[in-house]
Design a protein around this motif. Structure first.
Motif, PDB file in Angstrom:
ATOM      1  N   SER A 225       0.717  -1.083  -0.040  1.00  0.00           N
ATOM      2  CA  SER A 225      -0.001   0.147  -0.008  1.00  0.00           C
ATOM      3  C   SER A 225       0.880   1.304  -0.057  1.00  0.00           C
ATOM      4  CB  SER A 225      -0.930   0.035   1.238  1.00  0.00           C
ATOM      5  OG  SER A 225      -1.533   1.492   1.499  1.00  0.00           O
ATOM      6  N   VAL A 226       0.382   2.218  -0.364  1.00  0.00           N
ATOM      7  CA  VAL A 226       1.157   3.885  -0.397  1.00  0.00           C
ATOM      8  C   VAL A 226       1.440   3.962   1.082  1.00  0.00           C
ATOM      9  CG1 VAL A 226       0.395   4.560  -2.619  1.00  0.00           C
ATOM     10  CG2 VAL A 226      -0.844   4.938  -0.632  1.00  0.00           C
TER      11      VAL A 226
ATOM     12  N   PRO B 163      -0.697   0.138  -3.955  1.00  0.00           N
ATOM     13  CA  PRO B 163      -1.755   0.600  -4.637  1.00  0.00           C
ATOM     14  C   PRO B 163      -2.170   1.961  -3.791  1.00  0.00           C
ATOM     15  CG  PRO B 163      -2.592  -1.389  -3.636  1.00  0.00           C
ATOM     16  CD  PRO B 163      -0.957  -1.435  -3.607  1.00  0.00           C
ATOM     17  N   GLY B 164      -2.874   3.062  -4.253  1.00  0.00           N
ATOM     18  CA  GLY B 164      -3.415   4.138  -3.656  1.00  0.00           C
ATOM     19  C   GLY B 164      -4.891   3.689  -3.181  1.00  0.00           C
ATOM     20  N   ILE B 165      -5.559   4.843  -3.622  1.00  0.00           N
ATOM     21  CA  ILE B 165      -6.879   4.814  -3.271  1.00  0.00           C
ATOM     22  C   ILE B 165      -7.674   4.143  -4.140  1.00  0.00           C
ATOM     23  CG2 ILE B 165      -8.895   6.073  -2.299  1.00  0.00           C
ATOM     24  CD1 ILE B 165      -6.780   8.362  -1.690  1.00  0.00           C
ATOM     25  N   PHE B 166      -8.156   2.978  -4.410  1.00  0.00           N
ATOM     26  CA  PHE B 166      -9.072   2.043  -5.248  1.00  0.00           C
ATOM     27  C   PHE B 166     -10.515   2.107  -4.805  1.00  0.00           C
ATOM     28  CE2 PHE B 166      -4.820   1.614  -6.941  1.00  0.00           C
ATOM     29  CZ  PHE B 166      -5.093   0.899  -8.389  1.00  0.00           C
TER      30      PHE B 166
ATOM     31  N   VAL C  80      -6.313  13.117  -5.504  1.00  0.00           N
ATOM     32  CA  VAL C  80      -5.541  12.495  -6.334  1.00  0.00           C
ATOM     33  C   VAL C  80      -5.196  13.430  -7.444  1.00  0.00           C
ATOM     34  CG1 VAL C  80      -5.193  10.545  -7.921  1.00  0.00           C
ATOM     35  CG2 VAL C  80      -6.625  10.057  -5.972  1.00  0.00           C
TER      36      VAL C  80
ATOM     37  N   GLY D   3      -8.838   4.563  -8.142  1.00  0.00           N
ATOM     38  CA  GLY D   3      -8.306   3.712  -9.049  1.00  0.00           C
ATOM     39  C   GLY D   3      -9.165   2.589  -9.369  1.00  0.00           C
TER      40      GLY D   3
ATOM     41  N   ARG E 239       4.479   1.816  -6.873  1.00  0.00           N
ATOM     42  CA  ARG E 239       3.389   2.704  -6.495  1.00  0.00           C
ATOM     43  C   ARG E 239       2.416   2.940  -7.699  1.00  0.00           C
ATOM     44  NH1 ARG E 239       4.069   6.510  -1.654  1.00  0.00           N
ATOM     45  NH2 ARG E 239       2.210   7.475  -2.272  1.00  0.00           N
TER      46      ARG E 239
ATOM     47  N   ASP F  37      -0.763   4.838  -7.777  1.00  0.00           N
ATOM     48  CA  ASP F  37      -1.539   5.725  -7.176  1.00  0.00           C
ATOM     49  C   ASP F  37      -2.090   7.080  -7.609  1.00  0.00           C
ATOM     50  OD1 ASP F  37       0.710   7.090  -7.284  1.00  0.00           O
ATOM     51  OD2 ASP F  37       1.564   6.737  -5.369  1.00  0.00           O
TER      52      ASP F  37
ATOM     53  N   ARG G  71       0.457  11.663  -2.605  1.00  0.00           N
ATOM     54  CA  ARG G  71       1.180  11.452  -1.324  1.00  0.00           C
ATOM     55  C   ARG G  71       0.494  11.856  -0.381  1.00  0.00           C
ATOM     56  NH1 ARG G  71       3.296   9.378  -4.976  1.00  0.00           N
ATOM     57  NH2 ARG G  71       5.482   9.373  -5.627  1.00  0.00           N
ATOM     58  N   MET G  72       0.081  10.699   0.708  1.00  0.00           N
ATOM     59  CA  MET G  72      -0.944  10.884   1.679  1.00  0.00           C
ATOM     60  C   MET G  72      -0.732  11.966   2.666  1.00  0.00           C
ATOM     61  SD  MET G  72      -3.096   8.756   0.432  1.00  0.00           S
ATOM     62  CE  MET G  72      -4.357   8.316   1.555  1.00  0.00           C
TER      63      MET G  72
END
Length: 260
Positions: A153-154, A196-199, A219, A226, A250, A252, A256-257
Protein backbone atom coordinates in the motif's frame (compact mmCIF):
# COMPACT_ATOMS: atom_id res chain seq x y z
CA UNK A 1 5.92 -15.86 -18.87
CA UNK A 2 3.21 -16.50 -21.44
CA UNK A 3 -0.32 -16.75 -20.07
CA UNK A 4 -2.39 -19.64 -21.34
CA UNK A 5 -4.27 -22.74 -20.21
CA UNK A 6 -1.01 -24.51 -19.36
CA UNK A 7 -0.49 -22.07 -16.49
CA UNK A 8 -2.17 -22.16 -13.06
CA UNK A 9 -2.46 -19.33 -10.55
CA UNK A 10 -3.41 -18.89 -6.89
CA UNK A 11 -4.91 -15.55 -5.88
CA UNK A 12 -5.35 -14.88 -2.16
CA UNK A 13 -8.18 -12.52 -1.29
CA UNK A 14 -9.50 -13.41 -4.73
CA UNK A 15 -13.21 -13.25 -3.95
CA UNK A 16 -13.48 -9.46 -4.23
CA UNK A 17 -11.76 -6.20 -5.06
CA UNK A 18 -8.19 -6.24 -6.36
CA UNK A 19 -7.90 -10.01 -6.03
CA UNK A 20 -11.06 -10.72 -7.99
CA UNK A 21 -10.05 -8.29 -10.75
CA UNK A 22 -6.70 -10.06 -11.03
CA UNK A 23 -8.32 -13.48 -11.12
CA UNK A 24 -10.68 -12.29 -13.87
CA UNK A 25 -7.83 -10.84 -15.91
CA UNK A 26 -5.72 -13.98 -15.68
CA UNK A 27 -8.67 -16.26 -16.42
CA UNK A 28 -9.43 -14.20 -19.54
CA UNK A 29 -5.97 -15.24 -20.80
CA UNK A 30 -6.83 -18.90 -20.24
CA UNK A 31 -5.01 -19.26 -16.92
CA UNK A 32 -6.52 -21.77 -14.51
CA UNK A 33 -7.23 -19.95 -11.25
CA UNK A 34 -7.65 -20.95 -7.63
CA UNK A 35 -9.20 -18.41 -5.29
CA UNK A 36 -8.16 -18.36 -1.63
CA UNK A 37 -10.57 -16.42 0.58
CA UNK A 38 -12.52 -16.83 3.82
CA UNK A 39 -15.75 -15.54 2.21
CA UNK A 40 -17.17 -18.85 1.06
CA UNK A 41 -20.24 -17.51 -0.77
CA UNK A 42 -18.37 -14.88 -2.78
CA UNK A 43 -15.43 -17.20 -3.39
CA UNK A 44 -17.55 -20.04 -4.73
CA UNK A 45 -19.42 -17.62 -7.01
CA UNK A 46 -16.18 -16.17 -8.37
CA UNK A 47 -14.65 -19.61 -8.96
CA UNK A 48 -17.79 -20.73 -10.79
CA UNK A 49 -17.73 -17.61 -12.98
CA UNK A 50 -14.09 -18.15 -13.88
CA UNK A 51 -14.15 -21.93 -14.20
CA UNK A 52 -11.67 -22.19 -11.37
CA UNK A 53 -11.58 -23.63 -7.87
CA UNK A 54 -12.37 -22.00 -4.52
CA UNK A 55 -10.41 -22.81 -1.37
CA UNK A 56 -11.63 -21.47 1.94
CA UNK A 57 -8.45 -20.10 3.49
CA UNK A 58 -7.56 -17.80 6.34
CA UNK A 59 -3.95 -16.84 5.61
CA UNK A 60 -3.16 -16.68 9.33
CA UNK A 61 -4.01 -20.37 9.70
CA UNK A 62 -1.16 -22.69 8.69
CA UNK A 63 -3.36 -25.76 8.29
CA UNK A 64 -5.89 -23.92 6.12
CA UNK A 65 -3.14 -22.55 3.87
CA UNK A 66 -1.64 -26.02 3.47
CA UNK A 67 -5.06 -27.50 2.72
CA UNK A 68 -5.80 -24.70 0.26
CA UNK A 69 -2.65 -25.32 -1.76
CA UNK A 70 -3.29 -29.08 -1.71
CA UNK A 71 -6.86 -28.61 -2.99
CA UNK A 72 -5.84 -26.10 -5.64
CA UNK A 73 -2.99 -28.23 -6.96
CA UNK A 74 -5.18 -31.32 -7.10
CA UNK A 75 -7.76 -29.41 -9.14
CA UNK A 76 -5.67 -27.24 -11.50
CA UNK A 77 -2.07 -28.35 -11.05
CA UNK A 78 0.96 -26.75 -9.45
CA UNK A 79 0.70 -22.98 -9.72
CA UNK A 80 3.31 -20.92 -11.57
CA UNK A 81 1.67 -17.69 -10.39
CA UNK A 82 0.86 -16.45 -6.88
CA UNK A 83 -0.86 -13.10 -6.35
CA UNK A 84 -1.26 -12.06 -2.71
CA UNK A 85 -4.24 -9.73 -2.21
CA UNK A 86 -5.52 -10.96 1.16
CA UNK A 87 -5.29 -8.19 3.72
CA UNK A 88 -7.12 -5.80 6.00
CA UNK A 89 -6.66 -2.52 7.85
CA UNK A 90 -7.31 -0.79 11.13
CA UNK A 91 -7.21 2.80 12.38
CA UNK A 92 -6.02 3.28 15.97
CA UNK A 93 -3.58 5.88 17.28
CA UNK A 94 -0.43 4.73 19.02
CA UNK A 95 -1.78 6.39 22.15
CA UNK A 96 -4.96 8.43 22.37
CA UNK A 97 -7.09 10.44 24.73
CA UNK A 98 -10.86 9.90 25.01
CA UNK A 99 -12.53 13.18 24.00
CA UNK A 100 -15.30 12.78 26.58
CA UNK A 101 -13.62 11.22 29.59
CA UNK A 102 -10.01 12.25 29.01
CA UNK A 103 -8.89 8.64 29.57
CA UNK A 104 -5.56 7.85 27.91
CA UNK A 105 -5.30 4.53 26.09
CA UNK A 106 -2.34 2.87 24.36
CA UNK A 107 -2.81 0.98 21.08
CA UNK A 108 -3.87 -2.59 22.08
CA UNK A 109 -1.00 -4.86 21.16
CA UNK A 110 -3.27 -7.75 20.17
CA UNK A 111 -4.93 -5.53 17.52
CA UNK A 112 -1.52 -4.51 16.18
CA UNK A 113 -0.40 -8.14 16.05
CA UNK A 114 -3.56 -9.20 14.18
CA UNK A 115 -2.82 -6.79 11.32
CA UNK A 116 0.80 -7.97 11.14
CA UNK A 117 -0.32 -11.60 11.15
CA UNK A 118 -2.76 -11.09 8.26
CA UNK A 119 -0.96 -8.62 6.03
CA UNK A 120 2.68 -9.53 6.58
CA UNK A 121 3.02 -13.01 8.05
CA UNK A 122 0.06 -14.31 6.03
CA UNK A 123 1.60 -12.97 2.83
CA UNK A 124 4.99 -14.52 3.62
CA UNK A 125 3.38 -17.83 4.60
CA UNK A 126 1.72 -18.10 1.18
CA UNK A 127 4.90 -17.01 -0.63
CA UNK A 128 7.07 -19.61 1.09
CA UNK A 129 4.66 -22.46 0.48
CA UNK A 130 3.94 -21.46 -3.12
CA UNK A 131 7.61 -20.99 -3.93
CA UNK A 132 8.38 -24.45 -2.55
CA UNK A 133 5.77 -25.85 -4.91
CA UNK A 134 7.06 -23.84 -7.87
CA UNK A 135 10.53 -25.26 -7.31
CA UNK A 136 9.21 -28.70 -8.34
CA UNK A 137 8.21 -27.43 -11.80
CA UNK A 138 10.25 -27.74 -14.96
CA UNK A 139 11.75 -24.46 -16.08
CA UNK A 140 10.20 -22.65 -19.03
CA UNK A 141 12.21 -21.70 -22.11
CA UNK A 142 13.59 -18.56 -20.46
CA UNK A 143 14.61 -20.45 -17.33
CA UNK A 144 11.62 -19.24 -15.34
CA UNK A 145 9.58 -21.37 -12.98
CA UNK A 146 7.15 -18.90 -11.48
CA UNK A 147 6.16 -15.35 -10.57
CA UNK A 148 4.87 -13.85 -7.34
CA UNK A 149 3.05 -10.52 -6.97
CA UNK A 150 2.27 -9.04 -3.55
CA UNK A 151 0.00 -6.22 -2.44
CA UNK A 152 1.40 -3.55 -0.14
CA UNK A 153 0.00 0.00 0.00
CA UNK A 154 1.12 3.60 -0.38
CA UNK A 155 0.71 3.59 3.41
CA UNK A 156 3.97 1.64 3.50
CA UNK A 157 5.68 4.93 2.65
CA UNK A 158 3.29 7.68 3.80
CA UNK A 159 0.93 6.22 6.36
CA UNK A 160 -1.72 8.42 7.89
CA UNK A 161 -2.78 9.06 11.48
CA UNK A 162 -3.95 5.80 13.06
CA UNK A 163 -2.16 3.62 10.50
CA UNK A 164 0.88 2.52 12.52
CA UNK A 165 -0.07 -1.17 12.37
CA UNK A 166 -1.27 -1.08 8.77
CA UNK A 167 1.78 0.88 7.59
CA UNK A 168 4.14 -1.43 9.47
CA UNK A 169 2.56 -4.51 7.90
CA UNK A 170 2.69 -3.08 4.38
CA UNK A 171 6.20 -1.69 4.79
CA UNK A 172 7.19 -5.20 5.81
CA UNK A 173 5.83 -6.56 2.53
CA UNK A 174 7.88 -3.97 0.62
CA UNK A 175 10.94 -4.70 2.74
CA UNK A 176 10.88 -8.44 2.10
CA UNK A 177 10.29 -8.21 -1.66
CA UNK A 178 13.92 -7.88 -2.76
CA UNK A 179 15.31 -10.44 -0.28
CA UNK A 180 12.68 -12.94 -1.42
CA UNK A 181 13.54 -12.28 -5.09
CA UNK A 182 17.18 -12.91 -4.21
CA UNK A 183 16.34 -16.06 -2.24
CA UNK A 184 14.49 -17.50 -5.22
CA UNK A 185 16.57 -16.23 -8.15
CA UNK A 186 18.53 -19.46 -8.48
CA UNK A 187 15.30 -21.36 -9.05
CA UNK A 188 13.85 -18.97 -11.62
CA UNK A 189 11.10 -17.50 -9.44
CA UNK A 190 10.48 -13.74 -9.51
CA UNK A 191 8.88 -11.60 -6.80
CA UNK A 192 7.41 -8.09 -7.11
CA UNK A 193 5.05 -5.90 -5.09
CA UNK A 194 2.38 -3.32 -5.95
CA UNK A 195 1.67 -0.37 -3.65
CA UNK A 196 -1.88 0.69 -4.57
CA UNK A 197 -3.27 4.07 -3.63
CA UNK A 198 -6.99 4.78 -3.21
CA UNK A 199 -8.92 2.16 -5.17
CA UNK A 200 -12.63 1.65 -5.71
CA UNK A 201 -12.94 -1.67 -3.89
CA UNK A 202 -15.85 -3.12 -1.88
CA UNK A 203 -14.16 -1.91 1.32
CA UNK A 204 -14.33 1.69 0.10
CA UNK A 205 -17.75 1.24 -1.49
CA UNK A 206 -19.31 1.39 1.99
CA UNK A 207 -18.05 4.95 2.47
CA UNK A 208 -20.46 7.87 1.88
CA UNK A 209 -20.39 9.41 -1.59
CA UNK A 210 -19.07 12.73 -0.29
CA UNK A 211 -16.14 10.92 1.33
CA UNK A 212 -15.33 9.07 -1.88
CA UNK A 213 -15.58 12.30 -3.86
CA UNK A 214 -13.15 14.01 -1.49
CA UNK A 215 -10.71 11.10 -1.77
CA UNK A 216 -10.93 11.19 -5.56
CA UNK A 217 -10.29 14.94 -5.56
CA UNK A 218 -7.11 14.44 -3.53
CA UNK A 219 -5.49 12.42 -6.33
CA UNK A 220 -3.22 14.64 -8.50
CA UNK A 221 -4.21 12.97 -11.79
CA UNK A 222 -6.48 11.40 -12.78
CA UNK A 223 -8.81 12.80 -10.14
CA UNK A 224 -10.65 9.59 -9.41
CA UNK A 225 -10.35 6.37 -7.49
CA UNK A 226 -8.26 3.62 -9.03
CA UNK A 227 -10.00 0.86 -10.95
CA UNK A 228 -9.33 -2.69 -9.72
CA UNK A 229 -8.53 -3.73 -13.30
CA UNK A 230 -5.70 -1.19 -13.33
CA UNK A 231 -4.16 -3.07 -10.43
CA UNK A 232 -4.76 -6.33 -12.31
CA UNK A 233 -3.09 -4.91 -15.42
CA UNK A 234 0.06 -4.06 -13.45
CA UNK A 235 0.04 -7.51 -11.84
CA UNK A 236 -0.21 -9.04 -15.32
CA UNK A 237 2.71 -6.92 -16.52
CA UNK A 238 4.82 -8.04 -13.58
CA UNK A 239 3.96 -11.66 -14.32
CA UNK A 240 4.55 -11.59 -18.07
CA UNK A 241 7.67 -9.38 -18.16
CA UNK A 242 10.62 -11.58 -17.33
CA UNK A 243 12.94 -8.69 -16.45
CA UNK A 244 10.54 -7.39 -13.80
CA UNK A 245 12.00 -8.65 -10.53
CA UNK A 246 12.56 -7.46 -6.97
CA UNK A 247 10.56 -4.27 -7.52
CA UNK A 248 7.97 -2.43 -5.40
CA UNK A 249 5.88 -0.06 -7.53
CA UNK A 250 3.35 2.59 -6.50
CA UNK A 251 0.09 2.68 -8.44
CA UNK A 252 -1.63 5.78 -7.07
CA UNK A 253 -2.22 8.60 -9.57
CA UNK A 254 0.73 10.48 -8.03
CA UNK A 255 -0.85 10.88 -4.60
CA UNK A 256 1.22 11.43 -1.46
CA UNK A 257 -0.98 10.89 1.56
CA UNK A 258 -1.46 13.74 4.02
CA UNK A 259 -1.37 13.05 7.79
CA UNK A 260 -5.16 12.62 7.83
Amino acid sequence: MKLNSAVSAVITGGASGLGLATAQRLAAQGVKVAIFDFNEEAGEAAAKELGGVFCKVDVTNEAQVDAGFAKARAAIGQERILVNCAGTGIAIKTASRDKQTGEIKPFPTDAFDRIIQINLVGTFRCIAKSAAGMMTLEKLEDGERGAIVNTASVAAQDGQIGQAAYSASKAGVVGMTLPIARDLMGDGIRCNTILPGIFNTPLLARAPENVKAALAASVPFPKRLGYPDEFAALAELMITTGYFNGESVRLDGGIRMAPR
